[in-house]
Write a protein that holds these residues in place. Structure first.
Motif, PDB file in Angstrom:
ATOM      1  N   GLU A  52      57.049  71.641  52.481  1.00 15.87           N
ATOM      2  CA  GLU A  52      55.954  71.334  51.763  1.00 15.87           C
ATOM      3  C   GLU A  52      56.180  70.351  50.710  1.00 15.87           C
ATOM      4  N   LYS A  53      57.435  70.431  50.095  1.00 16.98           N
ATOM      5  CA  LYS A  53      58.054  69.833  49.040  1.00 16.98           C
ATOM      6  C   LYS A  53      58.416  68.361  49.584  1.00 16.98           C
ATOM      7  N   SER A  54      58.964  68.362  50.859  1.00 16.14           N
ATOM      8  CA  SER A  54      59.342  67.112  51.379  1.00 16.14           C
ATOM      9  C   SER A  54      57.997  66.364  51.701  1.00 16.14           C
ATOM     10  N   LYS A  55      56.908  67.077  52.203  1.00 13.69           N
ATOM     11  CA  LYS A  55      55.632  65.932  52.216  1.00 13.69           C
ATOM     12  C   LYS A  55      55.209  65.521  50.807  1.00 13.69           C
ATOM     13  N   VAL A  56      55.227  66.209  49.887  1.00 13.41           N
ATOM     14  CA  VAL A  56      54.948  65.742  48.577  1.00 13.41           C
ATOM     15  C   VAL A  56      55.893  64.706  48.229  1.00 13.41           C
ATOM     16  N   PHE A  57      57.158  64.826  48.336  1.00 14.53           N
ATOM     17  CA  PHE A  57      58.200  63.988  48.021  1.00 14.53           C
ATOM     18  C   PHE A  57      58.063  62.663  48.870  1.00 14.53           C
ATOM     19  N   GLU A  58      57.530  62.734  50.171  1.00 13.07           N
ATOM     20  CA  GLU A  58      57.218  61.590  50.866  1.00 13.07           C
ATOM     21  C   GLU A  58      56.129  60.817  50.538  1.00 13.07           C
ATOM     22  N   ARG A  59      54.953  61.413  50.074  1.00 11.30           N
ATOM     23  CA  ARG A  59      53.704  60.765  49.705  1.00 11.30           C
ATOM     24  C   ARG A  59      54.297  60.308  48.288  1.00 11.30           C
ATOM     25  N   THR A  60      54.963  60.719  47.399  1.00  5.74           N
ATOM     26  CA  THR A  60      55.285  60.012  45.991  1.00  5.74           C
ATOM     27  C   THR A  60      56.112  58.877  46.328  1.00  5.74           C
ATOM     28  N   THR A  61      57.025  58.979  47.303  1.00  7.34           N
ATOM     29  CA  THR A  61      58.059  57.651  47.666  1.00  7.34           C
ATOM     30  C   THR A  61      57.180  56.472  48.141  1.00  7.34           C
ATOM     31  N   LYS A  62      56.170  56.912  49.191  1.00  2.00           N
ATOM     32  CA  LYS A  62      55.415  55.836  49.658  1.00  2.00           C
ATOM     33  C   LYS A  62      54.586  55.159  48.513  1.00  2.00           C
ATOM     34  N   LYS A  63      53.984  55.956  47.530  1.00  3.44           N
ATOM     35  CA  LYS A  63      53.291  55.578  46.629  1.00  3.44           C
ATOM     36  C   LYS A  63      53.976  54.758  45.745  1.00  3.44           C
ATOM     37  N   LEU A  64      55.170  55.159  45.249  1.00  2.00           N
ATOM     38  CA  LEU A  64      56.067  54.464  44.237  1.00  2.00           C
ATOM     39  C   LEU A  64      56.469  53.114  44.898  1.00  2.00           C
ATOM     40  N   LYS A  65      56.777  53.079  46.404  1.00  2.00           N
ATOM     41  CA  LYS A  65      57.170  52.002  47.175  1.00  2.00           C
ATOM     42  C   LYS A  65      56.117  50.763  46.904  1.00  2.00           C
ATOM     43  N   GLN A  66      54.803  51.251  46.836  1.00  2.00           N
ATOM     44  CA  GLN A  66      53.436  50.584  46.864  1.00  2.00           C
ATOM     45  C   GLN A  66      53.451  49.818  45.779  1.00  2.00           C
ATOM     46  N   GLN A  67      53.761  50.689  44.818  1.00  2.83           N
ATOM     47  CA  GLN A  67      53.727  50.265  43.020  1.00  2.83           C
ATOM     48  C   GLN A  67      54.527  49.032  42.975  1.00  2.83           C
ATOM     49  N   LYS A  68      55.697  49.356  43.463  1.00  2.00           N
ATOM     50  CA  LYS A  68      57.006  48.462  43.175  1.00  2.00           C
ATOM     51  C   LYS A  68      56.840  46.890  44.112  1.00  2.00           C
ATOM     52  N   GLU A  69      56.267  47.188  45.211  1.00  2.04           N
ATOM     53  CA  GLU A  69      55.920  45.826  46.096  1.00  2.04           C
ATOM     54  C   GLU A  69      54.758  45.282  45.328  1.00  2.04           C
ATOM     55  N   MET A  70      53.957  45.746  44.783  1.00  2.00           N
ATOM     56  CA  MET A  70      52.762  45.038  44.159  1.00  2.00           C
ATOM     57  C   MET A  70      53.182  44.596  42.701  1.00  2.00           C
ATOM     58  N   SER A  71      54.233  45.087  41.989  1.00  3.71           N
ATOM     59  CA  SER A  71      54.875  44.657  40.805  1.00  3.71           C
ATOM     60  C   SER A  71      55.517  43.577  41.297  1.00  3.71           C
ATOM     61  N   ASN A  72      56.244  43.344  42.270  1.00  4.02           N
ATOM     62  CA  ASN A  72      57.081  42.288  42.839  1.00  4.02           C
ATOM     63  C   ASN A  72      56.258  41.138  43.049  1.00  4.02           C
ATOM     64  N   LYS A  73      55.006  41.562  43.675  1.00  5.76           N
ATOM     65  CA  LYS A  73      54.072  40.271  43.963  1.00  5.76           C
ATOM     66  C   LYS A  73      53.457  39.555  42.922  1.00  5.76           C
ATOM     67  N   LYS A  74      53.124  40.562  41.643  1.00  5.80           N
ATOM     68  CA  LYS A  74      52.700  40.161  40.489  1.00  5.80           C
ATOM     69  C   LYS A  74      53.684  39.102  39.972  1.00  5.80           C
ATOM     70  N   THR A  75      54.965  39.521  39.777  1.00  9.71           N
ATOM     71  CA  THR A  75      56.125  38.976  39.261  1.00  9.71           C
ATOM     72  C   THR A  75      56.404  37.690  39.984  1.00  9.71           C
ATOM     73  N   LYS A  76      56.415  37.346  41.110  1.00  4.80           N
ATOM     74  CA  LYS A  76      56.502  36.334  42.055  1.00  4.80           C
ATOM     75  C   LYS A  76      55.452  35.290  41.542  1.00  4.80           C
ATOM     76  N   ILE A  77      54.287  35.864  41.547  1.00  5.85           N
ATOM     77  CA  ILE A  77      52.823  35.005  41.245  1.00  5.85           C
ATOM     78  C   ILE A  77      53.132  34.429  39.792  1.00  5.85           C
ATOM     79  N   ILE A  78      53.492  35.293  38.998  1.00 13.41           N
ATOM     80  CA  ILE A  78      53.813  34.691  37.370  1.00 13.41           C
ATOM     81  C   ILE A  78      54.898  33.678  37.535  1.00 13.41           C
ATOM     82  N   ILE A  79      55.816  33.697  38.204  1.00 13.89           N
ATOM     83  CA  ILE A  79      56.843  32.846  38.339  1.00 13.89           C
ATOM     84  C   ILE A  79      56.468  31.551  38.834  1.00 13.89           C
TER      85      ILE A  79
END
Length: 102
Positions: A52-79
């Motif tokens: 159960e903890k590994s499932k929560v960890f996996e969901r959290t890491t996927k969500k964090l990855k998506q947030q980082k990808e979005m942040s990187n896209k925003k940074t590229k657009i601003i640049i």
């Protein structure tokens, strides 16, 4: 045929003692088997908690990855926007200088 063996014990008495020893060994083995069973149940419970903890960890890491990808896209657009704006401003400056200088 002698009923008594060495030490004065009868065969029946000796057999009863052996049976009692075997009985004690079997009871000890049963107790150990029950303890192992309890330990296995505990391990199964711990494994389920870890799953159960590994499932929560996996969901959290996927969500964090998506947030980082979005942040990187925003940074590229601003640049890109900043570079384009800078080039436009530089072009306007050069245009103004050449228009009024000549």
């Amino acid at each position: 045929i002698s009923v008594l063996q060495e030490g004065g014990k009868s065969r029946l008495h000796q057999t009863q003692e052996e049976v009692e020893q075997v009985k004690m060994i079997m009871l000890d083995n049963k107790k150990k088997a029950e303890e192992r069973s309890d330990n296995l149940k505990d391990l199964e419970l711990q494994a389920e908690v870890l799953r159960e903890k590994s499932k929560v960890f996996e969901r959290t890491t996927k969500k964090l990855k998506q947030q980082k990808e979005m942040s990187n896209k925003k940074t590229k657009i601003i640049i890109i926007f900043s570079v384009v704006a800078g080039l436009i401003i530089l072009g306007l400056i050069i245009f103004v200088i050449t228009k009024f200088a000549g």
